[in-house]
Design a protein around this motif. Structure first.
Motif, PDB file in Angstrom:
ATOM      1  N   THR A 152       0.848  -1.184   0.000  1.00 44.53           N
ATOM      2  CA  THR A 152       0.000   0.000   0.000  1.00 44.53           C
ATOM      3  C   THR A 152       0.895   1.250   0.000  1.00 44.53           C
ATOM      4  O   THR A 152       2.096   1.189   0.297  1.00 44.53           O
ATOM      5  CB  THR A 152      -0.910   0.029   1.241  1.00 44.53           C
ATOM      6  N   TRP A 153       0.277   2.393  -0.260  1.00 43.72           N
ATOM      7  CA  TRP A 153       1.083   3.619  -0.356  1.00 43.72           C
ATOM      8  C   TRP A 153       1.782   3.904   0.967  1.00 43.72           C
ATOM      9  O   TRP A 153       2.967   4.228   0.999  1.00 43.72           O
ATOM     10  CB  TRP A 153       0.173   4.789  -0.754  1.00 43.72           C
ATOM     11  N   TYR A 154       1.089   3.786   2.087  1.00 44.94           N
ATOM     12  CA  TYR A 154       1.661   4.093   3.382  1.00 44.94           C
ATOM     13  C   TYR A 154       2.749   3.098   3.768  1.00 44.94           C
ATOM     14  O   TYR A 154       3.808   3.471   4.313  1.00 44.94           O
ATOM     15  CB  TYR A 154       0.563   4.127   4.454  1.00 44.94           C
ATOM     16  N   SER A 155       2.520   1.777   3.456  1.00 44.76           N
ATOM     17  CA  SER A 155       3.532   0.767   3.762  1.00 44.76           C
ATOM     18  C   SER A 155       4.781   0.995   2.911  1.00 44.76           C
ATOM     19  O   SER A 155       5.916   0.809   3.367  1.00 44.76           O
ATOM     20  CB  SER A 155       2.966  -0.644   3.512  1.00 44.76           C
ATOM     21  N   ALA A 156       4.551   1.381   1.662  1.00 45.91           N
ATOM     22  CA  ALA A 156       5.687   1.657   0.775  1.00 45.91           C
ATOM     23  C   ALA A 156       6.512   2.845   1.314  1.00 45.91           C
ATOM     24  O   ALA A 156       7.751   2.817   1.319  1.00 45.91           O
ATOM     25  CB  ALA A 156       5.176   1.936  -0.631  1.00 45.91           C
ATOM     26  N   GLN A 157       5.816   3.902   1.811  1.00 48.33           N
ATOM     27  CA  GLN A 157       6.537   5.061   2.350  1.00 48.33           C
ATOM     28  C   GLN A 157       7.332   4.667   3.587  1.00 48.33           C
ATOM     29  O   GLN A 157       8.471   5.091   3.756  1.00 48.33           O
ATOM     30  CB  GLN A 157       5.538   6.180   2.686  1.00 48.33           C
ATOM     31  N   TRP A 189       3.848   3.151  -7.089  1.00 49.50           N
ATOM     32  CA  TRP A 189       3.571   4.309  -6.247  1.00 49.50           C
ATOM     33  C   TRP A 189       4.736   5.319  -6.315  1.00 49.50           C
ATOM     34  O   TRP A 189       5.896   4.944  -6.354  1.00 49.50           O
ATOM     35  CB  TRP A 189       3.390   3.920  -4.776  1.00 49.50           C
ATOM     36  N   ILE A 190       4.394   6.624  -6.345  1.00 51.48           N
ATOM     37  CA  ILE A 190       5.364   7.707  -6.177  1.00 51.48           C
ATOM     38  C   ILE A 190       4.914   8.531  -4.971  1.00 51.48           C
ATOM     39  O   ILE A 190       3.834   8.285  -4.414  1.00 51.48           O
ATOM     40  CB  ILE A 190       5.502   8.577  -7.444  1.00 51.48           C
ATOM     41  N   GLY A 191       5.710   9.527  -4.597  1.00 54.84           N
ATOM     42  CA  GLY A 191       5.434  10.253  -3.347  1.00 54.84           C
ATOM     43  C   GLY A 191       4.394  11.326  -3.471  1.00 54.84           C
ATOM     44  O   GLY A 191       4.465  12.341  -2.765  1.00 54.84           O
ATOM     45  N   LEU A 192       3.371  11.127  -4.325  1.00 49.34           N
ATOM     46  CA  LEU A 192       2.335  12.121  -4.557  1.00 49.34           C
ATOM     47  C   LEU A 192       1.113  11.793  -3.702  1.00 49.34           C
ATOM     48  O   LEU A 192       0.596  10.672  -3.747  1.00 49.34           O
ATOM     49  CB  LEU A 192       1.966  12.117  -6.040  1.00 49.34           C
ATOM     50  N   THR A 193       0.626  12.757  -2.908  1.00 46.89           N
ATOM     51  CA  THR A 193      -0.523  12.519  -2.032  1.00 46.89           C
ATOM     52  C   THR A 193      -1.239  13.830  -1.772  1.00 46.89           C
ATOM     53  O   THR A 193      -0.713  14.916  -2.034  1.00 46.89           O
ATOM     54  CB  THR A 193      -0.071  11.902  -0.697  1.00 46.89           C
ATOM     55  N   ASN A 196     -12.129   8.610  -3.259  1.00 50.06           N
ATOM     56  CA  ASN A 196     -11.213   7.864  -2.383  1.00 50.06           C
ATOM     57  C   ASN A 196      -9.830   7.720  -3.008  1.00 50.06           C
ATOM     58  O   ASN A 196      -9.031   6.911  -2.557  1.00 50.06           O
ATOM     59  CB  ASN A 196     -11.810   6.487  -2.096  1.00 50.06           C
ATOM     60  N   GLU A 197      -9.526   8.475  -4.035  1.00 45.67           N
ATOM     61  CA  GLU A 197      -8.228   8.344  -4.695  1.00 45.67           C
ATOM     62  C   GLU A 197      -7.356   9.549  -4.276  1.00 45.67           C
ATOM     63  O   GLU A 197      -7.376  10.594  -4.903  1.00 45.67           O
ATOM     64  CB  GLU A 197      -8.407   8.292  -6.214  1.00 45.67           C
ATOM     65  N   HIS A 198      -6.582   9.330  -3.215  1.00 45.21           N
ATOM     66  CA  HIS A 198      -5.789  10.412  -2.618  1.00 45.21           C
ATOM     67  C   HIS A 198      -4.269  10.202  -2.761  1.00 45.21           C
ATOM     68  O   HIS A 198      -3.515  10.968  -2.197  1.00 45.21           O
ATOM     69  CB  HIS A 198      -6.124  10.565  -1.137  1.00 45.21           C
ATOM     70  N   CYS A 199      -3.867   9.182  -3.494  1.00 45.15           N
ATOM     71  CA  CYS A 199      -2.434   8.909  -3.696  1.00 45.15           C
ATOM     72  C   CYS A 199      -2.169   8.761  -5.176  1.00 45.15           C
ATOM     73  O   CYS A 199      -3.021   8.322  -5.954  1.00 45.15           O
ATOM     74  CB  CYS A 199      -2.024   7.643  -2.959  1.00 45.15           C
ATOM     75  N   GLY A 200      -0.914   9.126  -5.600  1.00 40.58           N
ATOM     76  CA  GLY A 200      -0.579   9.103  -7.003  1.00 40.58           C
ATOM     77  C   GLY A 200       0.420   8.023  -7.355  1.00 40.58           C
ATOM     78  O   GLY A 200       1.239   7.614  -6.526  1.00 40.58           O
ATOM     79  N   ASN A 201       0.338   7.545  -8.644  1.00 42.60           N
ATOM     80  CA  ASN A 201       1.279   6.546  -9.118  1.00 42.60           C
ATOM     81  C   ASN A 201       1.568   6.763 -10.579  1.00 42.60           C
ATOM     82  O   ASN A 201       0.904   7.535 -11.252  1.00 42.60           O
ATOM     83  CB  ASN A 201       0.727   5.134  -8.884  1.00 42.60           C
ATOM     84  N   ILE A 202       2.615   6.101 -11.050  1.00 41.53           N
ATOM     85  CA  ILE A 202       2.926   6.065 -12.477  1.00 41.53           C
ATOM     86  C   ILE A 202       2.275   4.793 -13.008  1.00 41.53           C
ATOM     87  O   ILE A 202       2.632   3.681 -12.618  1.00 41.53           O
ATOM     88  CB  ILE A 202       4.441   6.069 -12.713  1.00 41.53           C
ATOM     89  N   LYS A 203       1.355   4.981 -13.945  1.00 43.81           N
ATOM     90  CA  LYS A 203       0.532   3.833 -14.364  1.00 43.81           C
ATOM     91  C   LYS A 203       0.955   3.252 -15.700  1.00 43.81           C
ATOM     92  O   LYS A 203       0.924   2.027 -15.898  1.00 43.81           O
ATOM     93  CB  LYS A 203      -0.931   4.254 -14.437  1.00 43.81           C
ATOM     94  N   SER A 231      -4.574   0.530  -2.184  1.00 44.04           N
ATOM     95  CA  SER A 231      -4.238  -0.414  -3.259  1.00 44.04           C
ATOM     96  C   SER A 231      -2.791  -0.846  -3.096  1.00 44.04           C
ATOM     97  O   SER A 231      -1.919  -0.059  -2.703  1.00 44.04           O
ATOM     98  CB  SER A 231      -4.452   0.237  -4.620  1.00 44.04           C
ATOM     99  N   LYS A 232      -2.511  -2.078  -3.414  1.00 41.44           N
ATOM    100  CA  LYS A 232      -1.158  -2.606  -3.329  1.00 41.44           C
ATOM    101  C   LYS A 232      -0.515  -2.551  -4.701  1.00 41.44           C
ATOM    102  O   LYS A 232      -0.952  -3.206  -5.636  1.00 41.44           O
ATOM    103  CB  LYS A 232      -1.165  -4.025  -2.812  1.00 41.44           C
ATOM    104  N   LEU A 233       0.550  -1.744  -4.777  1.00 37.68           N
ATOM    105  CA  LEU A 233       1.273  -1.565  -6.031  1.00 37.68           C
ATOM    106  C   LEU A 233       2.776  -1.629  -5.754  1.00 37.68           C
ATOM    107  O   LEU A 233       3.241  -1.509  -4.607  1.00 37.68           O
ATOM    108  CB  LEU A 233       0.926  -0.208  -6.653  1.00 37.68           C
ATOM    109  N   LEU A 234       3.527  -1.816  -6.802  1.00 36.41           N
ATOM    110  CA  LEU A 234       4.972  -1.626  -6.677  1.00 36.41           C
ATOM    111  C   LEU A 234       5.251  -0.153  -6.371  1.00 36.41           C
ATOM    112  O   LEU A 234       4.391   0.700  -6.574  1.00 36.41           O
ATOM    113  CB  LEU A 234       5.667  -2.060  -7.969  1.00 36.41           C
TER     114      LEU A 234
END
Length: 334
Positions: free
Chosen positions: A215-220, A252-256, A292-299, A313-316
């Protein structure tokens, strides 16, 4: 009795050196010889008296003028002596005054002696100072000769100095080159070490592309444990590097953002450039689907590849570590 009778009745007696005169009543008894010698004795006595009176008169006649002259001379001498005594008195007062003057002059002379002693002391001090000054002058003369010798060596020393400056500049250049080489070697060593642990290097930054979705928070949290943060994007070149390396797989990137109406920001504190970022969003994004989409990623593998998604969501993910913040503790186990 008249004088004649007294003269005829007077009798003289001459006995050796004594002459006696008696009246008839007192006439001593005379012998026959004494009576015979009386007329002769009287004559002698009269003669002696006459001679004495004559001598006295002669002496008075002769000696009186002389005595009077002598007395006149004595008076004259007395007046002269008196004038001399007066002069002597005057001279005495002058002498007294002069003696006082002499005493004052004596005190002044003593003061002059003291002053002379002081002057002599000063002269002695000045002589010592002059001797010291002469010694210093001699030292300065020797030093000046040495300076002249050094002055003659200045052109050669200047040439040597110029050579030394040139060599110093070369040494500094070499030292700078060595420092740069050392810095490059260190960077290369850091890069090699980080690359060997799964990090990639791009423009002074290390990037770790994970192999396990989170998840975004776990990745951070994972990135923070490696002294890094989820990646921020500050240029088009960096965006291109990230989406090409992600190879079309969502990361995931550091966008929130905070809440549905919040502004987007980078988790590492880098200022968010909203104008530049418009070029990196997928058309139609961010759409906050389901609120509910409050985090950013490169898709996708494209310049416009950003997408907003649910933070659960669980992403790389991609961690970013500036090289200046490099720490050997930022190791990643593949």
């Amino acid at each position: 009795m008249n004088a004649t009778e007294e003269a005829s009745s007077a009798h003289f007696t001459v006995d050796k050196q004594n002459i006696s005169l008696w009246t008839p009543e007192t006439l001593p008894k005379q012998g026959p010889n004494l009576v015979l010698r009386q007329p002769l004795t009287v004559r002698v006595v009269l003669i002696c008296l006459s001679l004495t009176l004559a001598t006295s008169v002669v002496l008075q006649v002769i000696l009186y003028p002389w005595l009077m002259g002598t007395l006149s001379d004595v008076k004259t001498d007395a007046q002269v002596l008196k004038s001399r005594v007066d002069n002597i008195s005057t001279l005495g007062s002058k002498v007294l005054k002069n003696s006082k003057g002499m005493e004052a002059a004596g005190s002044q002379i003593q003061m002059l002696h003291v002053s002379l002693d002081q002057v002599n002391s000063h002269i002695s001090t000045l002589r010592n100072s002059v001797d010291k000054a002469n010694a210093q002058i001699q030292n300065l003369t020797r030093s000046w000769k040495e300076v002249d010798s050094l002055n003659s060596q200045i052109p050669e020393l200047k040439r040597d100095f110029d050579k030394a400056n040139t060599l110093h500049a070369k040494v500094q250049g070499l030292q700078s080159s060595l420092e740069n080489i050392s810095k490059l070697l260190k960077e290369q060593n850091d890069v090699l070490q980080m690359v060997s642990q799964g990090w990639k290097y791009f423009r002074e930054n290390f990037y770790y592309f994970s192999h396990t979705p989170k998840t975004w928070y776990s990745a951070q949290q994972f990135c923070v444990s490696r002294n890094s943060n989820l990646a921020s994007v500050t240029s088009e070149a960096e965006q291109e590097f990230l989406y090409k390396t992600a190879d079309g797989r969502p990361h995931w990137i550091g966008l929130t953002k905070t809440g549905s109406e919040g502004n987007w920001s980078w988790v590492d504190g880098t200022p968010f450039n909203s104008v530049q970022s418009k070029r990196f969003w997928i058309p139609g994004e961010p759409n906050n689907l389901g609120n509910n989409e409050h985090c950013g990623n490169i898709k996708v593998s494209s310049l416009k590849s950003w997408n907003d998604d649910s933070c659960d969501s669980k992403l790389l993910f991609i961690c970013k570590l500036p090289h200046q913040s490099y720490d050997t503790t930022a190791h990643i186990n593949p």
